[in-house]
Design a protein around this motif. Structure first.
Motif, short mmCIF file in Angstrom:
data_model
loop_
_atom_site.label_atom_id
_atom_site.label_comp_id
_atom_site.label_asym_id
_atom_site.label_seq_id
_atom_site.Cartn_x
_atom_site.Cartn_y
_atom_site.Cartn_z
N VAL A 85 0.87 -1.18 0.00
CA VAL A 85 0.00 0.00 0.00
C VAL A 85 0.91 1.23 0.00
O VAL A 85 1.83 1.31 0.82
CB VAL A 85 -0.92 0.01 1.23
N THR A 86 0.66 2.16 -0.91
CA THR A 86 1.50 3.36 -0.96
C THR A 86 0.65 4.60 -0.70
O THR A 86 -0.54 4.64 -1.05
CB THR A 86 2.19 3.51 -2.32
N LEU A 87 1.27 5.58 -0.09
CA LEU A 87 0.62 6.85 0.20
C LEU A 87 1.55 7.96 -0.23
O LEU A 87 2.72 7.99 0.18
CB LEU A 87 0.31 6.97 1.69
N GLU A 88 1.05 8.86 -1.07
CA GLU A 88 1.86 9.96 -1.58
C GLU A 88 1.18 11.29 -1.29
O GLU A 88 -0.05 11.39 -1.32
CB GLU A 88 2.08 9.81 -3.09
N ILE A 89 2.00 12.30 -1.03
CA ILE A 89 1.52 13.66 -0.84
C ILE A 89 2.06 14.49 -1.99
O ILE A 89 3.27 14.58 -2.20
CB ILE A 89 2.00 14.26 0.50
N LEU A 90 1.16 15.10 -2.76
CA LEU A 90 1.54 15.90 -3.92
C LEU A 90 1.23 17.36 -3.63
O LEU A 90 0.20 17.69 -3.03
CB LEU A 90 0.78 15.46 -5.17
N ASP A 91 2.12 18.26 -4.09
CA ASP A 91 1.86 19.68 -3.92
C ASP A 91 0.97 20.19 -5.05
O ASP A 91 0.51 19.41 -5.91
CB ASP A 91 3.16 20.48 -3.81
N ALA A 92 0.73 21.50 -5.08
CA ALA A 92 -0.20 22.07 -6.05
C ALA A 92 0.29 21.93 -7.49
O ALA A 92 -0.51 21.98 -8.43
CB ALA A 92 -0.43 23.55 -5.73
N THR A 93 1.60 21.73 -7.68
CA THR A 93 2.14 21.56 -9.04
C THR A 93 2.16 20.10 -9.47
O THR A 93 2.54 19.80 -10.59
CB THR A 93 3.57 22.12 -9.12
N GLY A 94 1.78 19.20 -8.59
CA GLY A 94 1.78 17.78 -8.92
C GLY A 94 3.05 17.05 -8.54
O GLY A 94 3.15 15.83 -8.77
N ASP A 95 4.01 17.75 -7.95
CA ASP A 95 5.24 17.10 -7.52
C ASP A 95 5.00 16.32 -6.23
O ASP A 95 4.30 16.79 -5.33
CB ASP A 95 6.35 18.13 -7.27
N VAL A 96 5.59 15.14 -6.14
CA VAL A 96 5.50 14.33 -4.92
C VAL A 96 6.48 14.88 -3.90
O VAL A 96 7.68 14.93 -4.14
CB VAL A 96 5.80 12.85 -5.22
N THR A 127 -2.59 23.94 -0.48
CA THR A 127 -3.43 22.80 -0.86
C THR A 127 -2.57 21.68 -1.43
O THR A 127 -1.73 21.92 -2.30
CB THR A 127 -4.48 23.22 -1.89
N TYR A 128 -2.80 20.48 -0.94
CA TYR A 128 -2.07 19.30 -1.38
C TYR A 128 -3.07 18.22 -1.81
O TYR A 128 -4.28 18.35 -1.59
CB TYR A 128 -1.18 18.76 -0.25
N THR A 129 -2.54 17.18 -2.41
CA THR A 129 -3.36 16.03 -2.78
C THR A 129 -2.80 14.79 -2.12
O THR A 129 -1.59 14.54 -2.18
CB THR A 129 -3.38 15.83 -4.31
N VAL A 130 -3.68 14.04 -1.46
CA VAL A 130 -3.30 12.75 -0.88
C VAL A 130 -3.66 11.67 -1.88
O VAL A 130 -4.80 11.61 -2.36
CB VAL A 130 -4.03 12.51 0.45
N ARG A 131 -2.68 10.81 -2.21
CA ARG A 131 -2.92 9.75 -3.20
C ARG A 131 -2.60 8.39 -2.57
O ARG A 131 -1.47 8.11 -2.20
CB ARG A 131 -2.06 9.98 -4.43
N LEU A 132 -3.63 7.57 -2.45
CA LEU A 132 -3.50 6.22 -1.89
C LEU A 132 -3.62 5.21 -3.02
O LEU A 132 -4.52 5.30 -3.85
CB LEU A 132 -4.60 5.99 -0.86
N THR A 133 -2.70 4.24 -3.05
CA THR A 133 -2.73 3.20 -4.07
C THR A 133 -2.81 1.85 -3.39
O THR A 133 -1.96 1.49 -2.57
CB THR A 133 -1.49 3.25 -4.97
N VAL A 134 -3.89 1.11 -3.72
CA VAL A 134 -4.13 -0.22 -3.16
C VAL A 134 -4.52 -1.16 -4.28
O VAL A 134 -5.43 -0.86 -5.07
CB VAL A 134 -5.26 -0.18 -2.10
N ASN A 135 -3.83 -2.28 -4.39
CA ASN A 135 -4.13 -3.29 -5.40
C ASN A 135 -4.18 -2.69 -6.81
O ASN A 135 -5.04 -3.05 -7.62
CB ASN A 135 -5.45 -4.00 -5.09
N GLY A 136 -3.29 -1.73 -7.06
CA GLY A 136 -3.21 -1.14 -8.39
C GLY A 136 -4.23 -0.04 -8.66
O GLY A 136 -4.21 0.58 -9.73
N LYS A 137 -5.11 0.23 -7.71
CA LYS A 137 -6.13 1.27 -7.89
C LYS A 137 -5.77 2.48 -7.03
O LYS A 137 -5.32 2.32 -5.89
CB LYS A 137 -7.51 0.74 -7.51
N THR A 138 -5.99 3.66 -7.59
CA THR A 138 -5.59 4.90 -6.92
C THR A 138 -6.80 5.68 -6.42
O THR A 138 -7.82 5.78 -7.12
CB THR A 138 -4.77 5.78 -7.89
#
Length: 379
Positions: A108-119, A203-214
């Motif tokens: 399971v992966t968790l990523e935090i992206l900034d407003a420009t889309g950079d992780v 503002t940021y984006t939280v991106r969770l990936t589980v079993n290949g689905k985001t």
């Protein structure tokens, strides 16, 4: 969930006690007991968002509450003894909740992206867990907070982003990663001092990936309301510290690439024929560019400090550049306007890093030309 027709316990670790008053303050549930104490259930936002659909989904990422960029502890006095009675504060950082309907069949992966889309930060359930060995650690183990990893089993999971950028592969001058505890310690709940600065409010984006689905959700980070430094000044600090972090990260990666290319070039010299001298010269440049791991500051007995300016006739390496920028990055990790000395230090560090970067790009050009010559010679 059905106007009280059915009840589910939220007791968790609360003792069995008569509750005489209850209220919801922002996102927290507060219960006052007859024993003149009170308990707080931190962050009930998942309860507000929970539906039959989310409860039965294979995975669901809840929208996080607003996170405040608050420093963990600025009291640098002697810590309280472990047997001193004390309450437990809510998790510091951005609290992220997700639910899994079934066991994940991979990391399971968790990523935090900034407003420009950079992780800016990435976690994985497969990340190595720091193991504390009492034989090699000169601190009592009760000071450390138990490690928390991303959950992969069915059920609710809570994880906290500390609102800092991704740690560098090796924190220059910070000792063993994960073991550098601050003096403002709390028994059983102390985390290592961060090696990277705070992320900016925004503002940021939280991106969770589980079993290949985001799954994604927006996250709002706000400045500590007690900080009175003007927003424009803080933005200068954020921009400068992020640029230093990115420069240190890139220089560190380039140093690794340069070392790898040096080893490959050295291995080719025995069969290079007429191009042997050119390969040897490039190999020497790559070795000088890579530098020692951690830069010249790595062997310094004086703790975390940027490498001193190179001696006459020598030049900085990529490892040196990474160490210089990492030092400046930590120097700027404050909520106050940078001083004139800090501004000068930042300018000097950027100048030194720019010179090394130019040499690295030139070496890449030489490498491409040499590869073309080797190909033309059938090698």
């Amino acid at each position: 969930f059905d106007d009280g027709d059915h009840w589910q316990t939220l007791q968790l670790n609360m003792a069995s006690s008569s509750v005489r008053d209850i209220m919801v303050k922002d996102d927290d549930l507060v219960a006052a007991t007859h024993g003149r104490g009170f308990w707080i259930l931190d962050n009930v936002t998942p309860l507000r968002q929970l539906t039959a659909e989310t409860a039965s989904a294979q995975a669901h990422l809840f929208k996080p509450q607003v996170a405040y960029r608050v420093r963990w502890n600025t009291n640098t006095d002697t810590p309280l003894p472990p047997d001193e009675a004390a309450g437990q504060n809510p998790p510091e950082g951005a609290i992220i909740d997700y639910v899994l309907g079934e066991r994940a069949n991979g990391p399971v992966t968790l990523e935090i992206l900034d407003a420009t889309g950079d992780v800016v930060r990435q976690y994985s359930s497969s990340d190595p867990v720091l193991k504390l060995d009492p034989a090699t650690i000169n601190l009592p183990l009760y000071w450390f907070r138990p490690p928390v990893t991303l959950g992969t089993e069915p059920g609710m999971h809570r994880f906290t982003w500390d609102m800092h950028y991704q740690p560098l592969a090796s924190a220059v001058g910070r000792g063993t990663p994960g073991l550098n505890l601050p003096i403002a310690a709390v028994a059983y709940n102390t985390v290592a001092a961060p090696s990277t600065p705070f992320a900016a409010a925004g503002t940021y984006t939280v991106r969770l990936t589980v079993n290949g689905k985001t799954y994604t959700q927006p996250l709002t980070v706000k400045q500590d309301p007690r900080v009175k430094t003007p927003a424009l000044v803080m933005q200068r600090v954020y921009s400068a510290s992020k640029a230093a972090w990115k420069g240190a990260r890139d220089a560190q990666a380039w140093a690794k690439d340069a070392q790898s290319l040096h080893e490959k070039a050295t291995a080719r010299t025995s069969s290079a024929g007429a191009l042997k001298a050119e390969i040897e010269a490039l190999a020497a440049k790559l070795k000088a560019l890579a530098g020692p791991p951690g830069g010249r500051a790595a062997a310094s007995p004086f703790g975390p400090a940027a490498p001193p300016p190179p001696a006459a006739g020598t030049e900085d390496s990529l490892a040196d550049a990474s160490a210089v920028l990492a030092s400046v990055m930590n120097l700027l990790a404050t909520d106050t306007p940078p001083t004139a000395l800090q501004e000068k230090t930042l300018t000097d560090a950027n100048t030194r890093a720019a010179k090394v970067t130019a040499r690295w790009k030139a070496a890449q050009g030489e490498l491409a030309l040499l590869n073309s010559k080797l190909k033309a010679a059938g090698q």
